[in-house]
Design a protein around this motif. Structure first.
Motif, PDB file in Angstrom:
ATOM      1  N   LEU A   1       9.540  -3.054   1.188  1.00 53.52           N
ATOM      2  CA  LEU A   1       9.780  -4.273   0.436  1.00 53.52           C
ATOM      3  C   LEU A   1       8.458  -4.842  -0.045  1.00 53.52           C
ATOM      4  CD1 LEU A   1      12.012  -5.841   3.221  1.00 53.52           C
ATOM      5  CD2 LEU A   1      12.878  -4.701   1.189  1.00 53.52           C
ATOM      6  N   ALA A   2       8.504  -5.625  -1.128  1.00 48.56           N
ATOM      7  CA  ALA A   2       7.311  -6.302  -1.638  1.00 48.56           C
ATOM      8  C   ALA A   2       7.634  -7.780  -1.798  1.00 48.56           C
ATOM      9  CB  ALA A   2       6.890  -5.715  -2.981  1.00 48.56           C
ATOM     10  N   SER A   3       6.612  -8.612  -1.627  1.00 49.44           N
ATOM     11  CA  SER A   3       6.773 -10.043  -1.882  1.00 49.44           C
ATOM     12  C   SER A   3       5.923 -10.413  -3.088  1.00 49.44           C
ATOM     13  CB  SER A   3       6.360 -10.864  -0.659  1.00 49.44           C
ATOM     14  OG  SER A   3       4.969 -10.747  -0.456  1.00 49.44           O
ATOM     15  N   GLU A   4       6.202 -11.573  -3.660  1.00 47.91           N
ATOM     16  CA  GLU A   4       5.462 -12.025  -4.838  1.00 47.91           C
ATOM     17  C   GLU A   4       3.979 -12.215  -4.552  1.00 47.91           C
ATOM     18  OE1 GLU A   4       7.786 -15.516  -5.748  1.00 47.91           O
ATOM     19  OE2 GLU A   4       8.548 -14.530  -7.547  1.00 47.91           O
ATOM     20  N   ASP A   5       3.624 -12.507  -3.300  1.00 47.75           N
ATOM     21  CA  ASP A   5       2.210 -12.746  -2.971  1.00 47.75           C
ATOM     22  C   ASP A   5       1.434 -11.450  -2.744  1.00 47.75           C
ATOM     23  OD1 ASP A   5       3.000 -11.882  -0.451  1.00 47.75           O
ATOM     24  OD2 ASP A   5       2.541 -13.768   0.556  1.00 47.75           O
TER      25      ASP A   5
ATOM     26  N   LEU B   1      -0.959   1.725  -5.084  1.00 55.32           N
ATOM     27  CA  LEU B   1      -1.616   0.477  -5.460  1.00 55.32           C
ATOM     28  C   LEU B   1      -0.635  -0.671  -5.288  1.00 55.32           C
ATOM     29  CD1 LEU B   1      -3.460   1.724  -8.661  1.00 55.32           C
ATOM     30  CD2 LEU B   1      -4.499   1.160  -6.451  1.00 55.32           C
ATOM     31  N   VAL B   2      -1.081  -1.721  -4.606  1.00 53.66           N
ATOM     32  CA  VAL B   2      -0.199  -2.841  -4.277  1.00 53.66           C
ATOM     33  C   VAL B   2       0.341  -3.516  -5.536  1.00 53.66           C
ATOM     34  CG1 VAL B   2      -0.122  -5.124  -3.196  1.00 53.66           C
ATOM     35  CG2 VAL B   2      -1.216  -3.216  -2.000  1.00 53.66           C
ATOM     36  N   HIS B   3      -0.490  -3.734  -6.532  1.00 54.07           N
ATOM     37  CA  HIS B   3      -0.001  -4.433  -7.720  1.00 54.07           C
ATOM     38  C   HIS B   3       1.076  -3.628  -8.439  1.00 54.07           C
ATOM     39  CE1 HIS B   3      -3.333  -2.068  -9.534  1.00 54.07           C
ATOM     40  NE2 HIS B   3      -2.614  -2.087 -10.627  1.00 54.07           N
ATOM     41  N   ARG B   4       1.021  -2.311  -8.352  1.00 53.17           N
ATOM     42  CA  ARG B   4       2.071  -1.479  -8.965  1.00 53.17           C
ATOM     43  C   ARG B   4       3.387  -1.604  -8.194  1.00 53.17           C
ATOM     44  NH1 ARG B   4       0.984   0.937 -13.931  1.00 53.17           N
ATOM     45  NH2 ARG B   4       2.641   2.333 -13.358  1.00 53.17           N
ATOM     46  N   LEU B   5       3.303  -1.686  -6.863  1.00 54.15           N
ATOM     47  CA  LEU B   5       4.508  -1.835  -6.042  1.00 54.15           C
ATOM     48  C   LEU B   5       5.193  -3.172  -6.309  1.00 54.15           C
ATOM     49  CD1 LEU B   5       3.211  -0.391  -2.655  1.00 54.15           C
ATOM     50  CD2 LEU B   5       4.650   0.756  -4.350  1.00 54.15           C
ATOM     51  N   VAL B   6       4.397  -4.233  -6.450  1.00 55.82           N
ATOM     52  CA  VAL B   6       4.962  -5.560  -6.744  1.00 55.82           C
ATOM     53  C   VAL B   6       5.625  -5.540  -8.123  1.00 55.82           C
ATOM     54  CG1 VAL B   6       4.420  -8.005  -7.117  1.00 55.82           C
ATOM     55  CG2 VAL B   6       3.352  -6.757  -5.214  1.00 55.82           C
ATOM     56  N   LEU B   7       4.983  -4.928  -9.089  1.00 53.41           N
ATOM     57  CA  LEU B   7       5.559  -4.807 -10.434  1.00 53.41           C
ATOM     58  C   LEU B   7       6.890  -4.064 -10.377  1.00 53.41           C
ATOM     59  CD1 LEU B   7       5.216  -5.161 -13.545  1.00 53.41           C
ATOM     60  CD2 LEU B   7       4.117  -2.915 -13.526  1.00 53.41           C
ATOM     61  N   MET B   8       6.923  -2.950  -9.640  1.00 54.90           N
ATOM     62  CA  MET B   8       8.156  -2.169  -9.528  1.00 54.90           C
ATOM     63  C   MET B   8       9.276  -2.987  -8.880  1.00 54.90           C
ATOM     64  SD  MET B   8       6.605   1.530  -8.380  1.00 54.90           S
ATOM     65  CE  MET B   8       8.157   2.100  -7.721  1.00 54.90           C
ATOM     66  N   ALA B   9       8.936  -3.735  -7.833  1.00 52.93           N
ATOM     67  CA  ALA B   9       9.956  -4.490  -7.102  1.00 52.93           C
ATOM     68  C   ALA B   9      10.520  -5.647  -7.913  1.00 52.93           C
ATOM     69  CB  ALA B   9       9.372  -5.003  -5.783  1.00 52.93           C
ATOM     70  N   PHE B  10       9.679  -6.321  -8.690  1.00 58.46           N
ATOM     71  CA  PHE B  10      10.124  -7.526  -9.373  1.00 58.46           C
ATOM     72  C   PHE B  10      10.459  -7.328 -10.853  1.00 58.46           C
ATOM     73  CE2 PHE B  10       8.317  -9.173  -5.544  1.00 58.46           C
ATOM     74  CZ  PHE B  10       9.127 -10.258  -5.243  1.00 58.46           C
TER      75      PHE B  10
ATOM     76  N   LEU C   1      11.578 -11.431  -0.783  1.00 59.94           N
ATOM     77  CA  LEU C   1      11.266 -10.013  -0.611  1.00 59.94           C
ATOM     78  C   LEU C   1      12.227  -9.206  -1.467  1.00 59.94           C
ATOM     79  CD1 LEU C   1      10.767  -9.555   3.239  1.00 59.94           C
ATOM     80  CD2 LEU C   1       9.037  -9.429   1.482  1.00 59.94           C
ATOM     81  N   ARG C   2      11.685  -8.201  -2.134  1.00 57.61           N
ATOM     82  CA  ARG C   2      12.529  -7.310  -2.942  1.00 57.61           C
ATOM     83  C   ARG C   2      12.265  -5.873  -2.546  1.00 57.61           C
ATOM     84  NH1 ARG C   2      13.062  -9.692  -8.693  1.00 57.61           N
ATOM     85  NH2 ARG C   2      13.832 -11.757  -8.180  1.00 57.61           N
ATOM     86  N   GLU C   3      13.314  -5.064  -2.595  1.00 61.14           N
ATOM     87  CA  GLU C   3      13.164  -3.636  -2.318  1.00 61.14           C
ATOM     88  C   GLU C   3      12.318  -2.997  -3.410  1.00 61.14           C
ATOM     89  OE1 GLU C   3      16.756  -1.469  -1.536  1.00 61.14           O
ATOM     90  OE2 GLU C   3      17.627  -3.173  -0.478  1.00 61.14           O
ATOM     91  N   ILE C   4      11.508  -2.023  -3.002  1.00 59.49           N
ATOM     92  CA  ILE C   4      10.704  -1.282  -3.969  1.00 59.49           C
ATOM     93  C   ILE C   4      11.516  -0.061  -4.388  1.00 59.49           C
ATOM     94  CG2 ILE C   4       8.548  -0.044  -4.368  1.00 59.49           C
ATOM     95  CD1 ILE C   4       7.335  -1.755  -2.067  1.00 59.49           C
ATOM     96  N   PRO C   5      11.863   0.050  -5.678  1.00 58.04           N
ATOM     97  CA  PRO C   5      12.669   1.189  -6.129  1.00 58.04           C
ATOM     98  C   PRO C   5      12.004   2.522  -5.781  1.00 58.04           C
ATOM     99  CG  PRO C   5      12.449  -0.440  -7.876  1.00 58.04           C
ATOM    100  CD  PRO C   5      11.516  -0.848  -6.774  1.00 58.04           C
TER     101      PRO C   5
END
Length: 96
Positions: free
Chosen positions: A21-25, A72-81, A11-15
């Motif tokens: 938090l977002a996970s890779e999945d 959008l979920v894919h944008r949040l995952v991109l931001m977090a990772f 899990l990574r924090e979303i800036p």
């Protein structure tokens, strides 16, 4: 019977979105406690519910600056990772 949520290890924090938090999945998690009159962060994340837009993209409602906004979920995952997406660019989000 209530199932215990399985919390991903990565899990990574979303800036710029404190307490989320977002996970890779692609699951989005919140540390904000529910049912309190004041905003309080807890230590156990809970999975956020997502909905599918008519175009097939997943979105989730998160609180920002005291108001709920859809992200959008894919944008949040991109931001977090990977960090913020540069202007004019886009992230690949369809497994390739």
């Amino acid at each position: 019977m209530i199932r215990e949520q399985s919390i991903p290890t990565a899990l990574r924090e979303i800036p710029k979105l404190r307490g989320y938090l977002a996970s890779e999945d692609g699951t989005i998690w919140s540390l904000w406690k529910r049912g309190t009159t004041v905003a309080m962060l807890g230590d156990k994340p809970r999975q956020m519910k997502v909905k599918t837009k008519p175009n097939g993209y997943l979105e989730v409602g998160l609180m920002r600056e005291g108001m709920q906004r859809m992200f959008l979920v894919h944008r949040l995952v991109l931001m977090a990772f990977c960090g913020e997406c540069p202007d004019g660019m886009q992230g690949f989000h369809n497994n390739g």
